[in-house]
Design an enzyme around this catalytic site. Sequence first.
Site, PDB file in Angstrom:
ATOM      1  N   CYS A 157      -5.131   7.681   9.113  1.00 57.74           N
ATOM      2  CA  CYS A 157      -5.392   7.178  10.460  1.00 57.74           C
ATOM      3  C   CYS A 157      -4.996   8.230  11.500  1.00 57.74           C
ATOM      4  CB  CYS A 157      -4.601   5.895  10.702  1.00 57.74           C
ATOM      5  SG  CYS A 157      -5.369   4.444   9.956  1.00 57.74           S
TER       6      CYS A 157
ATOM      7  N   ARG B  87       0.283  14.561  12.646  1.00 62.13           N
ATOM      8  CA  ARG B  87       0.659  14.402  11.244  1.00 62.13           C
ATOM      9  C   ARG B  87       0.767  15.745  10.496  1.00 62.13           C
ATOM     10  NH1 ARG B  87      -1.476   8.667   9.106  1.00 62.13           N
ATOM     11  NH2 ARG B  87       0.636   8.610   8.335  1.00 62.13           N
ATOM     12  N   PRO B  88       1.699  16.605  10.943  1.00 60.54           N
ATOM     13  CA  PRO B  88       1.873  17.889  10.250  1.00 60.54           C
ATOM     14  C   PRO B  88       2.463  17.686   8.856  1.00 60.54           C
ATOM     15  CG  PRO B  88       3.603  17.564  11.877  1.00 60.54           C
ATOM     16  CD  PRO B  88       2.659  16.399  12.020  1.00 60.54           C
ATOM     17  N   ILE B  89       2.421  18.744   8.028  1.00 66.29           N
ATOM     18  CA  ILE B  89       3.011  18.656   6.679  1.00 66.29           C
ATOM     19  C   ILE B  89       4.054  19.757   6.480  1.00 66.29           C
ATOM     20  CG2 ILE B  89       1.110  17.453   5.541  1.00 66.29           C
ATOM     21  CD1 ILE B  89       0.181  20.214   4.498  1.00 66.29           C
ATOM     22  N   ASP B  90       4.572  20.282   7.601  1.00 65.67           N
ATOM     23  CA  ASP B  90       5.536  21.380   7.492  1.00 65.67           C
ATOM     24  C   ASP B  90       6.787  21.001   6.705  1.00 65.67           C
ATOM     25  OD1 ASP B  90       5.790  19.699   9.843  1.00 65.67           O
ATOM     26  OD2 ASP B  90       7.533  20.912  10.363  1.00 65.67           O
ATOM     27  N   LEU B  91       7.279  19.758   6.878  1.00 68.00           N
ATOM     28  CA  LEU B  91       8.498  19.352   6.162  1.00 68.00           C
ATOM     29  C   LEU B  91       8.237  19.300   4.653  1.00 68.00           C
ATOM     30  CD1 LEU B  91       9.697  16.479   8.550  1.00 68.00           C
ATOM     31  CD2 LEU B  91      10.643  18.781   8.372  1.00 68.00           C
TER      32      LEU B  91
ATOM     33  N   ARG C 154      -8.355  -0.780   5.258  1.00 73.52           N
ATOM     34  CA  ARG C 154      -7.554   0.258   4.581  1.00 73.52           C
ATOM     35  C   ARG C 154      -6.244  -0.337   4.075  1.00 73.52           C
ATOM     36  NH1 ARG C 154      -8.279   5.951   7.511  1.00 73.52           N
ATOM     37  NH2 ARG C 154      -7.217   6.510   5.612  1.00 73.52           N
TER      38      ARG C 154
ATOM     39  N   ASP D 199       4.866   1.098  12.220  1.00 73.17           N
ATOM     40  CA  ASP D 199       3.654   0.420  11.741  1.00 73.17           C
ATOM     41  C   ASP D 199       3.537  -1.018  12.258  1.00 73.17           C
ATOM     42  OD1 ASP D 199       2.863   2.657  10.432  1.00 73.17           O
ATOM     43  OD2 ASP D 199       3.260   1.936   8.408  1.00 73.17           O
TER      44      ASP D 199
ATOM     45  N   LYS E 188       0.835  -1.218   0.000  1.00 74.41           N
ATOM     46  CA  LYS E 188       0.000   0.000   0.000  1.00 74.41           C
ATOM     47  C   LYS E 188       0.864   1.260   0.000  1.00 74.41           C
ATOM     48  CE  LYS E 188      -1.882   1.546   4.036  1.00 74.41           C
ATOM     49  NZ  LYS E 188      -1.533   2.947   4.334  1.00 74.41           N
ATOM     50  N   ASN E 189       1.876   1.275   0.865  1.00 75.69           N
ATOM     51  CA  ASN E 189       2.650   2.508   1.004  1.00 75.69           C
ATOM     52  C   ASN E 189       3.609   2.755  -0.153  1.00 75.69           C
ATOM     53  OD1 ASN E 189       1.276   3.059   3.304  1.00 75.69           O
ATOM     54  ND2 ASN E 189       2.962   2.654   4.723  1.00 75.69           N
TER      55      ASN E 189
ATOM     56  N   ARG F 261      -4.081   9.796   4.004  1.00 74.76           N
ATOM     57  CA  ARG F 261      -2.858  10.564   4.202  1.00 74.76           C
ATOM     58  C   ARG F 261      -2.103  10.688   2.871  1.00 74.76           C
ATOM     59  NH1 ARG F 261       0.038  14.173   7.247  1.00 74.76           N
ATOM     60  NH2 ARG F 261       2.242  13.796   6.992  1.00 74.76           N
TER      61      ARG F 261
HETATM   62  C1  UD1 Z   1       4.468   7.013   6.242  1.00 73.00           C
HETATM   63  C2  UD1 Z   1       3.574   5.807   6.118  1.00 73.00           C
HETATM   64  C3  UD1 Z   1       3.095   5.377   7.487  1.00 73.00           C
HETATM   65  C4  UD1 Z   1       4.267   5.157   8.431  1.00 73.00           C
HETATM   66  C5  UD1 Z   1       5.192   6.359   8.424  1.00 73.00           C
HETATM   67  C6  UD1 Z   1       6.473   6.140   9.212  1.00 73.00           C
HETATM   68  C7  UD1 Z   1       2.557   6.159   3.941  1.00 73.00           C
HETATM   69  C8  UD1 Z   1       1.300   6.465   3.191  1.00 73.00           C
HETATM   70  N1  UD1 Z   1       2.428   6.171   5.277  1.00 73.00           N
HETATM   71  O1  UD1 Z   1       3.673   8.057   6.796  1.00 73.00           O
HETATM   72  O2  UD1 Z   1       2.367   4.164   7.339  1.00 73.00           O
HETATM   73  O3  UD1 Z   1       3.793   4.963   9.735  1.00 73.00           O
HETATM   74  O4  UD1 Z   1       5.574   6.703   7.079  1.00 73.00           O
HETATM   75  O5  UD1 Z   1       7.151   5.028   8.746  1.00 73.00           O
HETATM   76  O6  UD1 Z   1       3.588   5.881   3.379  1.00 73.00           O
HETATM   77  N2  UD1 Z   1       6.498  14.844  10.344  1.00 73.00           N
HETATM   78  C9  UD1 Z   1       6.549  16.193  10.624  1.00 73.00           C
HETATM   79  N3  UD1 Z   1       6.315  17.070   9.599  1.00 73.00           N
HETATM   80  C10 UD1 Z   1       6.061  16.640   8.319  1.00 73.00           C
HETATM   81  C11 UD1 Z   1       6.013  15.257   8.050  1.00 73.00           C
HETATM   82  C12 UD1 Z   1       6.230  14.371   9.088  1.00 73.00           C
HETATM   83  O7  UD1 Z   1       6.780  16.601  11.745  1.00 73.00           O
HETATM   84  O8  UD1 Z   1       5.878  17.482   7.427  1.00 73.00           O
HETATM   85  C13 UD1 Z   1       6.729  13.879  11.436  1.00 73.00           C
HETATM   86  C14 UD1 Z   1       5.473  13.070  11.746  1.00 73.00           C
HETATM   87  O9  UD1 Z   1       4.617  13.739  12.612  1.00 73.00           O
HETATM   88  C15 UD1 Z   1       6.074  11.839  12.379  1.00 73.00           C
HETATM   89  C16 UD1 Z   1       7.383  11.648  11.608  1.00 73.00           C
HETATM   90  O10 UD1 Z   1       7.670  12.913  11.018  1.00 73.00           O
HETATM   91  O11 UD1 Z   1       6.377  12.073  13.711  1.00 73.00           O
HETATM   92  C17 UD1 Z   1       7.334  10.568  10.559  1.00 73.00           C
HETATM   93  O12 UD1 Z   1       6.352  10.876   9.613  1.00 73.00           O
HETATM   94  P1  UD1 Z   1       6.506  10.471   8.078  1.00 73.00           P
HETATM   95  O13 UD1 Z   1       7.752   9.673   7.904  1.00 73.00           O
HETATM   96  O14 UD1 Z   1       6.321  11.683   7.272  1.00 73.00           O
HETATM   97  O15 UD1 Z   1       5.265   9.518   7.907  1.00 73.00           O
HETATM   98  P2  UD1 Z   1       4.178   9.550   6.752  1.00 73.00           P
HETATM   99  O16 UD1 Z   1       4.827   9.813   5.451  1.00 73.00           O
HETATM  100  O17 UD1 Z   1       3.022  10.376   7.173  1.00 73.00           O
END
Ligand code: UD1
Length: 444
Positions: free
Chosen positions: A116, A121-125, A423, A310, A22-23, A92
């Site tokens: 989920c 789950r911020p998107i700042d990065l 999912r 996960d 899926k991912n 997501r």
């Molecule tokens: C992806 C996976 C999810 C898995 C996760 C970590 C998909 C669709 N989902 O989620 O199943 O649990 O990787 O292996 O591939 N963060 C920030 N700012 C950002 C982005 C992330 O602070 O802009 C933080 C998150 O809050 C979290 C950490 O970085 O603490 C890891 O998140 P990230 O690796 O981005 O996970 P996802 O891509 O959301």
Amino acid sequence: MSKIQIIGGTPLHGKIRISGAKNSLLPILTACLMVRGTIRLHDVPKLSDLTQMLHILAKLGCVINRQNQTIKIDVNELQNHIIDKEAAPKIRGSIFVMGAMLSRLGKVELPLPGGCAIGSRPIDLHLTLLRQIGVKCHYRQNTIIASYTPRRHRKPIILALDFPSVGATENIILATALGITGNVYYIHGAAKEPEIVDLCNFLNNCGAQINGAGTDTIIIHSVPSLHGTTYTPIPDRINTGSYLIAAAVTGGDVTLTNVIPTHHINLINKLKNIGAQITTTSDSINIIMNRRTPYSFNIHTAPYPGFPTDLQSQFCVLTTITKGCSTITENLFENRFRYVSELNKLGAQITIERNQARIKGVNKLTATLTPTLCPSSYQIPNPQICNGTNLTAHDLRGGVALVIAALAAQGTTTIEQADYIYRGHEDIVKDLRQLGANIVALDR
Ligand code: UD1
């Protein structure tokens, strides 16, 4: 909402095949938006998250046909840049559409992504990296509005992530792989997950020039166009891990095929440490667990190749029936222990302090014993008789952990809100029945 009902206590035995990840497929499907031509993807399971993504693609003008596990996607001109308001907030993975649409059309309007509820789950990065390459974006209500006019750069653009976010790494790859010939991007501090390698392999098959995926520096030479291809994603490593853990928890003997054992070195070592016999071939893993786990253990989640967040909840189930005290420290998402109170209903002894679960091992997990369980055929359960202990799933992986616990527990368990589990699993009930589990789906 659907339910899953399980009579536990039977060791899992047999063989099942793992399907596409899926991912991997979520970013790969969005990458299709950058292609002109036809893409054939094999081994695509029917998951609700992927269905939502396909819906987003179709609304943008992609023509999609499915035949069994193969999906054919024809992409020519995209009809608009506004992402479907119903589908995007449900997953997501819709955040990846941003990078793909910016490199293809130079503009996008994206309702804030969902997924989920395992953390804020911020998107700042994501946004920081996109802004560094020149993307302009702002919010209007709950929608991100972004535009991008790529410029020719004489020198390589050096980008760096503060944390190896999987999604942010994938998004910047998508935003830069298609662009102006001669532009070069270095992405330092990139995530190294196998799904990132898979996305880059897919894009390179379509004509992209991406090197270094799987290391912490990815180098991208933008190309002006991408062509169609035929591709098979990697097998789902989280589902593989879940079934290995389920086999260990029930004391079973299970072989998983269509897997990549090198993706599981961390998990396999942990399972061996607690007494599992594991043998691998190039594309299969066999696990045999004959005895109760003798030792307690401590794990902490970390980006790949560390222990995957996960699999944290599934592994916790194993610790509940381990002698002694174990700890599990969750370092990625702050809301990933919602399953704990449910496990405690089966007799587990888990307490939570901040981001750490402390588990005192018990002899066994126990659900309500029901006297006459679905007498002649478990195909037609009678909820009045069979409900047993009711548990509620709150997210995909936590829901799978409840299934694993129910497989181990003596008695009957009914797991509510099982839609979360679908999912990420096309048919977990079919898979586990194939391994001899006494399990049935209700109201699906
Ligand atoms: C992806 C996976 C999810 C898995 C996760 C970590 C998909 C669709 N989902 O989620 O199943 O649990 O990787 O292996 O591939 N963060 C920030 N700012 C950002 C982005 C992330 O602070 O802009 C933080 C998150 O809050 C979290 C950490 O970085 O603490 C890891 O998140 P990230 O690796 O981005 O996970 P996802 O891509 O959301």
